[in-house]
Design a protein around this motif. Structure first.
Motif, short mmCIF file in Angstrom:
data_model
loop_
_atom_site.label_atom_id
_atom_site.label_comp_id
_atom_site.label_asym_id
_atom_site.label_seq_id
_atom_site.Cartn_x
_atom_site.Cartn_y
_atom_site.Cartn_z
N VAL A 41 0.81 -1.22 0.00
CA VAL A 41 0.00 0.00 0.00
C VAL A 41 0.85 1.28 0.00
CG1 VAL A 41 -1.98 -1.12 1.09
CG2 VAL A 41 -0.25 -0.04 2.52
N PHE A 42 2.13 1.15 0.24
CA PHE A 42 2.99 2.34 0.27
C PHE A 42 4.44 1.90 0.16
CE2 PHE A 42 5.55 5.48 2.67
CZ PHE A 42 5.20 6.63 1.98
N VAL A 43 5.22 2.65 -0.62
CA VAL A 43 6.66 2.38 -0.71
C VAL A 43 7.39 3.70 -0.45
CG1 VAL A 43 8.56 1.50 -2.11
CG2 VAL A 43 6.25 0.59 -2.45
N GLU A 44 8.28 3.68 0.52
CA GLU A 44 9.11 4.87 0.78
C GLU A 44 10.46 4.63 0.13
OE1 GLU A 44 8.87 6.95 4.66
OE2 GLU A 44 10.97 6.38 4.81
N LEU A 45 10.78 5.46 -0.85
CA LEU A 45 11.99 5.25 -1.65
C LEU A 45 13.08 6.23 -1.23
CD1 LEU A 45 10.17 4.78 -5.05
CD2 LEU A 45 11.48 3.03 -3.81
N PRO A 46 14.35 5.92 -1.54
CA PRO A 46 15.43 6.86 -1.18
C PRO A 46 15.39 8.08 -2.08
CG PRO A 46 16.28 5.02 -2.45
CD PRO A 46 14.83 4.72 -2.21
N ALA A 59 14.97 1.61 1.96
CA ALA A 59 13.58 1.86 1.58
C ALA A 59 12.69 1.09 2.53
CB ALA A 59 13.34 1.43 0.14
N VAL A 60 11.40 1.42 2.49
CA VAL A 60 10.43 0.72 3.33
C VAL A 60 9.23 0.35 2.47
CG1 VAL A 60 8.89 0.90 5.33
CG2 VAL A 60 11.15 1.95 5.41
N VAL A 61 8.80 -0.87 2.59
CA VAL A 61 7.57 -1.31 1.92
C VAL A 61 6.52 -1.51 3.00
CG1 VAL A 61 6.49 -3.03 0.43
CG2 VAL A 61 8.91 -2.53 0.20
N GLU A 62 5.37 -0.89 2.80
CA GLU A 62 4.26 -1.06 3.73
C GLU A 62 3.20 -1.89 3.03
OE1 GLU A 62 3.63 0.52 6.80
OE2 GLU A 62 4.97 2.26 6.89
N ALA A 67 5.08 -2.95 8.10
CA ALA A 67 6.14 -2.24 7.39
C ALA A 67 7.38 -3.12 7.36
CB ALA A 67 6.46 -0.94 8.12
N SER A 68 8.06 -3.18 6.22
CA SER A 68 9.26 -4.00 6.09
C SER A 68 10.39 -3.18 5.48
CB SER A 68 8.98 -5.20 5.19
OG SER A 68 7.88 -5.93 5.68
N ASP A 69 11.57 -3.33 6.04
CA ASP A 69 12.73 -2.61 5.53
C ASP A 69 13.28 -3.28 4.28
OD1 ASP A 69 12.86 -0.60 7.50
OD2 ASP A 69 13.74 -2.03 8.91
N ALA B 298 1.37 7.21 3.56
CA ALA B 298 2.17 6.33 4.42
C ALA B 298 1.37 5.91 5.64
CB ALA B 298 3.45 7.02 4.86
N PRO B 299 1.23 4.61 5.88
CA PRO B 299 0.52 4.17 7.08
C PRO B 299 1.23 4.64 8.35
CG PRO B 299 0.77 2.34 5.55
CD PRO B 299 1.63 3.47 5.03
N VAL B 300 0.43 5.02 9.34
CA VAL B 300 0.93 5.40 10.67
C VAL B 300 0.52 4.26 11.59
CG1 VAL B 300 0.63 7.04 12.55
CG2 VAL B 300 0.74 7.85 10.18
N ARG B 301 1.51 3.58 12.17
CA ARG B 301 1.20 2.33 12.88
C ARG B 301 1.37 2.45 14.38
NH1 ARG B 301 0.52 -1.67 8.93
NH2 ARG B 301 1.56 -1.20 6.96
#
Lengths: 127, 372
Positions: A41-46, A59-62, A67-69, B298-301
């Motif tokens: 549902v969300f990807v935080e990229l560098p 990066a983080v994948v949600e 959430a997973s690193d 971004a989810p807030v958990r």
């Protein structure tokens, strides 16, 4: 059984790496990883231009679940991030090795590729 | 705990056969999701009907000539006047007025009540009830499974098998017999949808699940979607949104404290921690649970710190994630009283970044209970 293309290199932390003809490398997460994570549902990229250290969180994948690193498979500099993932993060589930790529890196030392797993090695790692 | 030490429900083999991804939960091996995935399961439950195995929860029957009065000494509910067949949401409390567990309680007869308590608390709850109730007996129905059928199609599916349940309204229950199998059915659940919870003898649980799954509208739903559904419905998850550090007033479940037990009620107080709880009801708690609308993607958990516009810590997120029905992240958390007003603009710290969140009302998705 998840898909593990033979032309790619893999980190045991479930990132794949593809060497491009211009010497840059593209990084994403494996089919196995997206399947384990579930609906992304969300990807935080560098940031483009940021420096990566091999093995460091980048990066983080949600997913709906958690959430997973994501870890940098090589040392280098981020050249480009996948703009599609901002609005359509589910692309990671649909096409983990194609449209769902994460970022492109200018590697500091291409020999680091040798330390990554080949498809057989990754298949063993997730068996 | 190793997997081999995990308990299983009577439906375990069915979950595995359905492709359920089994995970440890409260000492049980439970399906977190099926091949469809959490998002699809969640949306299916909101659109049709979902079947949940909640057999890990504790089913308890308390009975005795004085059961209502004895239970009223432990629960802030109106049990003495509760009609047979009525059901209420309630809490077990510590002497400090904090929440030992949350539960639903249904009056079976003049002298008996049926309670459903959380899986992770059930053994402590049963021991507590046995030690506190002077004369009522506490029967743990370990040999019963519990199935929840939830969603807009739930009533049509269940009334096709058992027409009598069509007469039930939200938070009511009745005994019923299907092909000679004794069931106890309540019109309740934890998804915000209309639906039922069905207690069935363990040896007939697979048979009942098969009867329900035979309807095209019904699909298995795992714990993952159960969590996202209850979060959208604004419902507390024990151990996360409330625990033995929080009072029911802080947890914003004031409706668990029935009118007759409040300061101006005919049987005011008389439950553990009453002085503190009634004072908080009358004067307002120092901090309370609120809904949080999340601005970005971004989810807030759970665990994210909440700050005000000046960067002062004002609370913490206790549940948060992605809301499939709304296609955006939502969260709940505790904030200090001065920041609890609807519309209060706060920030959640996520991986070092401050993400804007706004205090909003819950539920996030309208409840669709059947009230007749």
């Amino acid at each position: 059984m998840s898909e593990i293309p033979t032309e790619l290199k893999y980190a045991s932390s479930h990132e794949w790496v593809r060497l491009e003809s211009d010497g840059s490398v593209v990084v994403g997460i494996t089919d196995h990883a997206q399947d384990e994570l579930g609906d992304v549902v969300f990807v935080e990229l560098p940031e483009v231009g940021s420096a990566l250290d091999a093995g460091a969180e980048v990066a983080v994948v949600e997913s709906v679940k958690a959430a997973s690193d994501i870890y940098a498979p090589l040392t280098g500099e981020v050249l480009e991030v996948n703009p599609l993932l901002e609005d359509e993060p589910e692309t990671v589930n649909r096409s983990p090795y194609g449209d769902g790529w994460f970022f492109r890196v200018k590697p500091a030392d291409l020999s680091e590729l040798e330390q990554l797993l080949d498809s057989d090695g990754y298949a063993d790692a997730i068996a | 705990m190793s997997d081999s030490a995990l308990a299983t429900t009577p439906l375990h083999a069915m979950h595995v056969a359905a492709g359920g991804k089994m995970v440890p939960f409260a000492g049980y091996s439970m399906p977190v999701q099926y091949p469809a995935g959490i998002k699809a399961e969640h949306l299916h439950c909101r659109a049709a009907a979902g079947l949940f195995d909640v057999s890990h929860m504790g089913q308890v029957v308390v009975s005795g000539p004085n059961a209502a009065a004895e239970l009223e000494a432990l629960l802030p509910s109106d049990l003495i006047d509760m009609p047979i067949g009525a059901q209420s949401y309630s809490v077990l409390l510590t002497e400090q007025g904090t929440v030992r567990d949350d539960l639903i309680i249904c009056r079976l007869t003049e002298q008996s009540f049926y309670l459903v308590v959380n899986a992770g608390c059930k053994h402590d709850d049963i021991a507590y009830l046995r030690s506190q109730l002077p004369s009522a007996t506490v029967e743990y129905r370990a040999q019963h499974a519990l199935l929840a059928l939830q969603g807009p199609a739930a009533a049509a599916v269940l009334t096709a098998l058992l027409p009598v349940v069509g007469e039930l309204t939200f938070m009511h229950g009745c005994a019923a017999s299907l092909d000679g199998v004794a069931l106890f059915i309540t019109r309740s659940g934890y998804t915000g949808e209309d639906g039922f919870e069905i207690s069935v003898p363990a040896e007939r649980a697979v048979w009942l699940a098969e009867q329900l799954l035979a309807a095209e509208a019904v699909k298995w739903i795992g714990l993952g979607a159960r969590d996202s559904l209850r979060l959208e419905a604004g419902l507390c998850l024990y151990g996360h949104d409330m625990d033995a550090d929080k009072t029911p007033v802080q947890a914003a479940i004031n409706f668990a404290i029935n009118r007759v037990r409040r300061s101006d009620g005919a049987r005011a107080g008389g439950f553990p921690g009453a002085a503190r709880i009634l004072a908080e009801l009358d004067g307002g708690p120092a901090s309370q649970r609120v809904g949080l609308a999340v601005s970005g993607r971004a989810p807030v958990r759970e665990g994210a710190e909440l700050l005000d516009g000046d960067g002062q810590a004002v609370g913490v997120v206790t549940s948060g994630g992605f809301a499939p029905s709304l296609d955006k992240p939502i969260a709940m958390g505790y904030v200090t009283a001065t920041n609890a007003a609807l519309g209060s603009e706060l920030f959640a710290r996520v991986r070092g970044k401050l993400l804007p969140v706004t205090v909003c009302k819950t539920p996030f998705v309208a409840q669709r209970y059947y009230r007749g």
